[in-house]
Design a protein around this motif. Structure first.
Motif, PDB file in Angstrom:
ATOM      1  N   ILE A  93       6.040   1.383  -5.005  1.00 20.84           N
ATOM      2  CA  ILE A  93       4.887   1.115  -5.874  1.00 20.84           C
ATOM      3  C   ILE A  93       5.053  -0.220  -6.584  1.00 20.84           C
ATOM      4  CG2 ILE A  93       3.047   1.947  -7.377  1.00 20.84           C
ATOM      5  CD1 ILE A  93       2.912   3.733  -5.119  1.00 20.84           C
ATOM      6  N   LEU A  94       6.190  -0.364  -7.293  1.00 17.08           N
ATOM      7  CA  LEU A  94       6.429  -1.480  -8.230  1.00 17.08           C
ATOM      8  C   LEU A  94       6.488  -2.788  -7.503  1.00 17.08           C
ATOM      9  CD1 LEU A  94       8.618  -0.070 -10.992  1.00 17.08           C
ATOM     10  CD2 LEU A  94       6.303  -0.934 -11.286  1.00 17.08           C
ATOM     11  N   GLY A  95       7.422  -2.418  -6.264  1.00 14.87           N
ATOM     12  CA  GLY A  95       7.632  -3.559  -5.416  1.00 14.87           C
ATOM     13  C   GLY A  95       6.612  -4.218  -4.624  1.00 14.87           C
ATOM     14  N   MET A  96       5.496  -3.275  -4.507  1.00 12.92           N
ATOM     15  CA  MET A  96       4.289  -3.709  -3.739  1.00 12.92           C
ATOM     16  C   MET A  96       3.336  -4.320  -4.531  1.00 12.92           C
ATOM     17  SD  MET A  96       1.709  -1.460  -1.438  1.00 12.92           S
ATOM     18  CE  MET A  96       0.359  -2.480  -0.173  1.00 12.92           C
ATOM     19  N   ILE A  97       3.298  -3.767  -5.666  1.00 11.74           N
ATOM     20  CA  ILE A  97       2.447  -4.562  -6.596  1.00 11.74           C
ATOM     21  C   ILE A  97       2.724  -6.058  -7.043  1.00 11.74           C
ATOM     22  CG2 ILE A  97       1.592  -4.591  -9.230  1.00 11.74           C
ATOM     23  CD1 ILE A  97       1.519  -1.496  -8.878  1.00 11.74           C
ATOM     24  N   ILE A 102       3.042 -12.669  -4.833  1.00 15.75           N
ATOM     25  CA  ILE A 102       3.992 -13.765  -4.326  1.00 15.75           C
ATOM     26  C   ILE A 102       3.749 -14.082  -2.752  1.00 15.75           C
ATOM     27  CG2 ILE A 102       6.298 -14.378  -4.269  1.00 15.75           C
ATOM     28  CD1 ILE A 102       6.958 -12.333  -6.346  1.00 15.75           C
ATOM     29  N   ALA A 103       3.346 -12.962  -1.924  1.00 16.98           N
ATOM     30  CA  ALA A 103       3.285 -13.107  -0.463  1.00 16.98           C
ATOM     31  C   ALA A 103       1.896 -13.806  -0.179  1.00 16.98           C
ATOM     32  CB  ALA A 103       3.147 -11.666  -0.095  1.00 16.98           C
ATOM     33  N   LEU A 104       1.023 -13.653  -1.058  1.00 16.75           N
ATOM     34  CA  LEU A 104      -0.172 -14.501  -0.928  1.00 16.75           C
ATOM     35  C   LEU A 104      -0.098 -15.951  -1.087  1.00 16.75           C
ATOM     36  CD1 LEU A 104      -3.081 -12.177  -2.720  1.00 16.75           C
ATOM     37  CD2 LEU A 104      -2.936 -12.915  -0.465  1.00 16.75           C
ATOM     38  N   GLN A 165       4.812  -8.922   4.221  1.00 23.87           N
ATOM     39  CA  GLN A 165       3.306  -8.852   3.879  1.00 23.87           C
ATOM     40  C   GLN A 165       2.695 -10.546   4.245  1.00 23.87           C
ATOM     41  OE1 GLN A 165       3.746  -8.084  -0.229  1.00 23.87           O
ATOM     42  NE2 GLN A 165       2.937  -5.969   0.022  1.00 23.87           N
ATOM     43  N   TYR A 166       3.796 -11.665   3.907  1.00 24.34           N
ATOM     44  CA  TYR A 166       3.489 -12.802   4.055  1.00 24.34           C
ATOM     45  C   TYR A 166       3.121 -13.329   5.545  1.00 24.34           C
ATOM     46  CZ  TYR A 166       8.009 -15.318   4.546  1.00 24.34           C
ATOM     47  OH  TYR A 166       9.102 -15.804   4.704  1.00 24.34           O
ATOM     48  N   GLU A 167       3.999 -12.361   6.328  1.00 23.92           N
ATOM     49  CA  GLU A 167       3.857 -12.666   8.121  1.00 23.92           C
ATOM     50  C   GLU A 167       2.604 -12.032   8.459  1.00 23.92           C
ATOM     51  OE1 GLU A 167       7.860 -11.647   9.630  1.00 23.92           O
ATOM     52  OE2 GLU A 167       8.626 -13.393   8.944  1.00 23.92           O
ATOM     53  N   ALA A 168       2.236 -10.849   7.773  1.00 27.81           N
ATOM     54  CA  ALA A 168       1.098 -10.483   8.205  1.00 27.81           C
ATOM     55  C   ALA A 168      -0.075 -11.033   8.058  1.00 27.81           C
ATOM     56  CB  ALA A 168       0.955  -8.836   7.641  1.00 27.81           C
ATOM     57  N   SER A 199      -6.097  -7.782   6.145  1.00 24.72           N
ATOM     58  CA  SER A 199      -4.792  -7.377   6.712  1.00 24.72           C
ATOM     59  C   SER A 199      -4.449  -6.055   5.867  1.00 24.72           C
ATOM     60  CB  SER A 199      -3.845  -8.542   6.281  1.00 24.72           C
ATOM     61  OG  SER A 199      -4.219  -9.155   5.100  1.00 24.72           O
ATOM     62  N   ALA A 200      -5.252  -5.116   5.453  1.00 23.99           N
ATOM     63  CA  ALA A 200      -5.143  -4.109   4.572  1.00 23.99           C
ATOM     64  C   ALA A 200      -4.337  -2.995   5.457  1.00 23.99           C
ATOM     65  CB  ALA A 200      -6.390  -3.557   4.046  1.00 23.99           C
ATOM     66  N   ASN A 201      -4.594  -2.588   6.641  1.00 25.15           N
ATOM     67  CA  ASN A 201      -4.026  -2.037   7.396  1.00 25.15           C
ATOM     68  C   ASN A 201      -2.617  -2.172   7.739  1.00 25.15           C
ATOM     69  OD1 ASN A 201      -6.243  -0.546   7.960  1.00 25.15           O
ATOM     70  ND2 ASN A 201      -6.517  -0.984  10.125  1.00 25.15           N
ATOM     71  N   HIS A 202      -2.056  -3.385   7.876  1.00 24.08           N
ATOM     72  CA  HIS A 202      -0.727  -3.661   7.938  1.00 24.08           C
ATOM     73  C   HIS A 202      -0.204  -3.630   6.631  1.00 24.08           C
ATOM     74  CE1 HIS A 202      -1.070  -5.547  11.817  1.00 24.08           C
ATOM     75  NE2 HIS A 202      -1.922  -6.276  11.609  1.00 24.08           N
ATOM     76  N   LEU A 203      -0.696  -3.871   5.549  1.00 27.98           N
ATOM     77  CA  LEU A 203      -0.325  -3.890   4.167  1.00 27.98           C
ATOM     78  C   LEU A 203       0.119  -2.282   3.793  1.00 27.98           C
ATOM     79  CD1 LEU A 203      -2.001  -6.568   2.054  1.00 27.98           C
ATOM     80  CD2 LEU A 203      -0.168  -6.878   3.421  1.00 27.98           C
ATOM     81  N   ILE A 204      -0.778  -1.256   4.264  1.00 29.72           N
ATOM     82  CA  ILE A 204      -0.586   0.009   4.035  1.00 29.72           C
ATOM     83  C   ILE A 204       0.814   0.412   4.725  1.00 29.72           C
ATOM     84  CG2 ILE A 204      -1.616   2.120   3.799  1.00 29.72           C
ATOM     85  CD1 ILE A 204      -4.280   0.763   3.131  1.00 29.72           C
ATOM     86  N   SER A 205       0.384   0.135   6.260  1.00 27.86           N
ATOM     87  CA  SER A 205       1.561   0.472   7.179  1.00 27.86           C
ATOM     88  C   SER A 205       2.978   0.042   6.512  1.00 27.86           C
ATOM     89  CB  SER A 205       1.353   0.093   8.314  1.00 27.86           C
ATOM     90  OG  SER A 205       2.127   0.535   9.243  1.00 27.86           O
TER      91      SER A 205
END
Lengths: 293, 242
Positions: A93-97, A102-104, A165-168, A199-205
């Motif tokens: 969770i922390l890592g994703m937040i 940064i990925a954006l 994430q940035y690749e997605a 890209s929400a589906n990719h991010l959640i997956s």
């Protein structure tokens, strides 16, 4: 003349030979391998099997107040495994937040190369060291316990998940961004209104995959004292109680298998198309070859 | 190359001069010697597949840099981009956020036109423009539906609603009328032309169907052999000068 198939075969053969040459250069005495299989069998029978399932019994101290059928929840295996899962959950969770902004910034279709490279540098720094090394660093810094594990795995998650994430984001369809750019939307609006929903589906997956990855690696970081089931494995390794270690390994294997299965099932809900067939519970566990269809 | 619109005395919304576009300076795709598009004007671009119609549109939208020439759109001379919300672009692939709702997509346009970029919540004006544009496109019953569940024609209507909600000075649409049935096509075309005429905006539309292009446009530009011609022949010119 070498045909297409011939070319591929030749390349494969060359690759195999070069691999063998490198291996041969690294092994000084092939004779050492001769008794290894017998050693493995001896070690398995004398030390590993049968596993010592007392690791699933309640500890003597602190006194377990849970009634009998559930007293295993006071065992080191249960406590360690649950702690590992908790560490993995919080770190993901922390890592994703942390990784998403940064990925954006790292995505080249959203930012200038200068900003993108700076963000990529930060993400690369996070994953340049495995979580085990980060765990050693944090154990030295803040002491033994799960907090060190959470910090270590969060940093690794930021680096690893950020890259995914940035690749997605870079792989998303160009048309929505074209429309947003021509409208004059700000980077913040594009990120929140176009990039993340698209890209929400990719991010959640990816986040679910990362949780599964963190559970697997969380078992290792305990070895250096960063909490979780690895702490107990390390303890019994020191006392040469390999049968107990074997029991822990089987528990980890089953847990990872369960989480892997839940992960595949959960990720199937975030497929691109609505009409995709969800995998059956059985279908996730069984290898392709054993399935009916 | 100018149209026959009565607004030719006012400042053009789009003004191109000596424009060469494409991706390779040695082998440019299209050359546009001179082109002015005035308020209230509808211009159709036609030509065979692959001649550079979409690239011309993307260049005017500020998404592709021209090789040479000057380009002024909504009082901004390239490389300065047009003011926020002044250009509404409907790409060939529509550019909708597939996993978001109809309302979300149309709101993106309304935000660009009517909300300060530094505020998170959309303005009341944006909200009312969104609902109005969705209603005009006949999509009120689909307002919360994700785009991926809509048909191709419905998606085209959402993209059009997004542009209308933006209230732009220039709408650029890349084959936005394809996949629409006759009745929907007429209603979408009516709403867009009505908007252009009433607000004195301009519409540039890329259209494969020459007869449809003639019926909707004040002027027709044909990209032929890498050059933009006002009309292919005198006959065509007479037919398209409405």
């Amino acid at each position: 003349m070498i045909t297409g198939f011939g070319k591929n075969s030749f390349a494969l053969l060359a690759l195999f030979i070069s691999g063998f040459v490198v291996l041969n250069g690294m092994i000084d005495d092939w004779g050492r391998l001769s008794g290894s299989f017998q050693n493995l069998i001896d070690f398995f029978h004398q030390s590993l099997w049968p596993p010592d399932w007392t690791v699933l019994e309640a500890q003597a101290y602190p006194v377990c107040t849970t009634p009998e059928p559930f007293s295993f929840t006071c065992s080191t295996a249960w406590i360690g495994m649950i702690e590992t899962i908790k560490i993995a959950f919080v770190s993901t969770i922390l890592g994703m937040i942390i990784s998403l902004p940064i990925a954006l910034l790292a995505a080249r279709n959203l930012n200038s190369p200068r900003i993108s490279y700076l963000a990529r540098f930060i993400l690369a720094a996070g994953r340049s060291l495995p979580s085990l090394i980060w765990a050693i660093f944090f154990v030295i810094l803040i002491g033994l316990g799960p907090l060190s594990g959470i910090f270590a795995m969060t940093i690794y998650t930021v680096g690893y998940l950020g890259k995914l994430q940035y690749e997605a984001i870079e792989g998303m369809d160009k048309a929505p961004l074209d429309a947003a750019n021509s409208m004059g939307l700000s980077k913040f609006e594009k990120s929140l209104g176009v990039v993340i929903p698209e890209s929400a589906n990719h991010l959640i997956s990816q986040a679910i995959f990362m949780f599964e990855y963190n559970v697997r690696h969380g078992t290792v970081i305990g070895i250096v004292g960063a909490g979780g089931i690895g702490y107990y494995i390390n303890l019994y390794l020191k006392f040469l109680q390999y049968d107990k270690v074997m029991a822990y390994l089987i528990i980890i294997f089953i847990t990872v298998l369960l989480i892997d299965f839940l992960s595949i099932y959960a990720r199937s809900f975030f497929n691109e198309e609505d009409n995709v067939n969800r995998p059956s519970w059985w279908g996730v566990i069984l290898p392709d070859i054993l399935r009916w269809q | 190359m100018t149209g026959n619109n009565e607004n030719q005395n006012s400042k053009p919304i789009v003004s191109l001069s000596g424009l060469t576009i494409g991706f390779d300076s040695k082998n440019p795709l299209v050359q546009v010697p001179d082109l002015k598009i005035y308020p209230g004007e509808i211009v159709a671009i036609t030509g065979a597949s692959g001649v550079g119609k979409t690239t011309l549109l993307r260049t005017i939208a500020g998404l592709v840099s021209p090789i040479t020439g000057t380009l002024e759109v909504c009082n901004s001379i390239l490389p300065k981009l047009p003011p926020r919300g002044s250009v509404g672009y409907i790409p060939q692939r529509l550019g909708l956020v597939r996993h978001a709702s109809v309302k979300h997509n149309v709101m993106m346009g309304a935000r660009a036109g009517h909300t300060n970029p530094h505020t998170i919540t959309p303005s009341a004006e944006s909200l009312s423009r969104t609902e109005d544009a969705i209603e005009r496109m006949g999509l009120t019953d689909k307002i919360d539906e994700p785009i991926r569940r809509l048909s191709g024609g419905q998606q085209r209507r959402v993209a059009t609603a997004r542009s209308l909600a933006q209230s732009p000075r220039l709408i650029m649409a890349d084959e936005f009328l394809s996949e629409l049935d006759e009745e929907t096509l007429n209603s979408v075309l009516f709403e867009v032309t009505e908007y252009v005429r009433s607000t004195q905006a301009a519409l540039i539309v890329v259209e494969h169907d020459v007869s449809r292009a003639k019926s909707m446009a004040d002027r027709m530009l044909v990209i032929d052999d890498g050059r933009v011609n006002p009309f292919l022949s005198e006959t065509t010119a007479l037919e398209v000068n409405l």
